[in-house]
Design a protein around this motif. Structure first.
Motif, PDB file in Angstrom:
ATOM      1  N   ASP A  17       0.828  -1.212   0.000  1.00 16.95           N
ATOM      2  CA  ASP A  17       0.000   0.000   0.000  1.00 16.95           C
ATOM      3  C   ASP A  17       0.863   1.264   0.000  1.00 16.95           C
ATOM      4  OD1 ASP A  17      -2.088  -1.801   0.229  1.00 16.95           O
ATOM      5  OD2 ASP A  17      -2.656  -1.205   2.256  1.00 16.95           O
ATOM      6  N   SER A  18       1.838   1.323   0.905  1.00 18.72           N
ATOM      7  CA  SER A  18       2.630   2.547   1.043  1.00 18.72           C
ATOM      8  C   SER A  18       3.525   2.798  -0.169  1.00 18.72           C
ATOM      9  CB  SER A  18       3.450   2.519   2.334  1.00 18.72           C
ATOM     10  OG  SER A  18       4.368   1.457   2.326  1.00 18.72           O
ATOM     11  N   CYS A  22       1.945  -7.670  -5.513  1.00 16.46           N
ATOM     12  CA  CYS A  22       0.916  -6.925  -4.794  1.00 16.46           C
ATOM     13  C   CYS A  22      -0.386  -7.033  -5.578  1.00 16.46           C
ATOM     14  CB  CYS A  22       1.313  -5.462  -4.652  1.00 16.46           C
ATOM     15  SG  CYS A  22       2.869  -5.202  -3.777  1.00 16.46           S
ATOM     16  N   HIS A  75      -6.416   5.524  -2.187  1.00 15.21           N
ATOM     17  CA  HIS A  75      -7.048   4.565  -1.273  1.00 15.21           C
ATOM     18  C   HIS A  75      -6.952   3.117  -1.755  1.00 15.21           C
ATOM     19  CE1 HIS A  75      -8.508   8.028   0.858  1.00 15.21           C
ATOM     20  NE2 HIS A  75      -9.011   8.496  -0.270  1.00 15.21           N
ATOM     21  N   CYS A  76      -5.886   2.771  -2.430  1.00 12.39           N
ATOM     22  CA  CYS A  76      -5.681   1.403  -2.912  1.00 12.39           C
ATOM     23  C   CYS A  76      -5.156   0.541  -1.759  1.00 12.39           C
ATOM     24  CB  CYS A  76      -4.685   1.398  -4.066  1.00 12.39           C
ATOM     25  SG  CYS A  76      -5.144   2.480  -5.439  1.00 12.39           S
ATOM     26  N   GLN A  77      -5.711  -0.658  -1.643  1.00 11.23           N
ATOM     27  CA  GLN A  77      -5.276  -1.586  -0.604  1.00 11.23           C
ATOM     28  C   GLN A  77      -4.856  -2.893  -1.265  1.00 11.23           C
ATOM     29  OE1 GLN A  77      -8.647  -1.910   1.984  1.00 11.23           O
ATOM     30  NE2 GLN A  77      -8.342   0.133   2.856  1.00 11.23           N
ATOM     31  N   TYR A  78      -3.661  -3.354  -0.899  1.00 10.45           N
ATOM     32  CA  TYR A  78      -3.078  -4.523  -1.552  1.00 10.45           C
ATOM     33  C   TYR A  78      -2.701  -5.612  -0.560  1.00 10.45           C
ATOM     34  CZ  TYR A  78      -2.693  -1.739  -5.786  1.00 10.45           C
ATOM     35  OH  TYR A  78      -2.978  -0.985  -6.893  1.00 10.45           O
ATOM     36  N   GLY A  88       1.361   3.638  -3.257  1.00  7.45           N
ATOM     37  CA  GLY A  88       0.809   4.979  -3.059  1.00  7.45           C
ATOM     38  C   GLY A  88       1.842   6.073  -3.217  1.00  7.45           C
ATOM     39  N   CYS A 127      -6.910   2.134  -9.198  1.00 10.64           N
ATOM     40  CA  CYS A 127      -5.881   1.265  -8.628  1.00 10.64           C
ATOM     41  C   CYS A 127      -5.501   0.184  -9.638  1.00 10.64           C
ATOM     42  CB  CYS A 127      -6.401   0.600  -7.346  1.00 10.64           C
ATOM     43  SG  CYS A 127      -6.869   1.761  -6.047  1.00 10.64           S
TER      44      CYS A 127
END
Length: 144
Positions: free
Chosen positions: A44-45, A100, A111-114, A48, A60
């Motif tokens: 995520d970090s 990922c 706001h992408c979550q992996y 992003g 995303c």
């Protein structure tokens, strides 16, 4: 003395002009796929902070792979450390990678979550003028 200097200038200009045409794609490849210190809990970090998304959008990206190696090791695939793989080049040796995968479908930056997964695989990349410019896929390789 002037002739060698002139030759040096001409050679430098030739090398720089060749690099100029490939540099943006190579730099993008590095930004999107190279991170020697990547870990499964940093998807995520890193995605992003690097602004990695679907091409020309803020959507995303569904999957992004990071190669845990130096740029020199990856660039070597385009030279002596790779073999033809269709119109791509396949690494002769496996690389540690972090894949990922998007958890929140229809997500938008930032706001992408992996979910990250560590693997060791041979990789297929597109090379242009000796530089990697596109990550195609990882390849499961079974030794006989």
């Amino acid at each position: 003395m002037r002739i060698p200097f002139a030759c040096l200038l001409l050679f430098s200009a030739t090398v720089l002009s060749q690099d100029a045409s490939i540099t943006p794609r190579y730099r993008k490849f590095i930004e999107q796929h190279v991170n020697g210190r990547m870990s499964v809990d940093r998807c995520d970090s890193v995605i992003g902070s690097r602004g990695i998304s679907k091409t020309n959008s803020n959507e995303c990206k569904e999957t992004n792979t990071f190669i845990q190696a130096t740029t020199n090791h990856i660039k070597a695939i385009c030279e002596q450390a790779g073999e033809p793989y269709g119109d791509m080049t396949k690494s002769l040796q496996p690389f540690p990678i972090i894949v990922c995968t998007l958890k929140n479908q229809q997500g938008r930056l930032p706001h992408c979550q992996y979910r990250g997964q560590a693997r060791t695989r041979r990789i297929a990349i597109k090379c242009e003028q000796g530089f990697p410019v596109h990550f195609e896929r990882d390849i499961i390789h079974f030794e006989n």
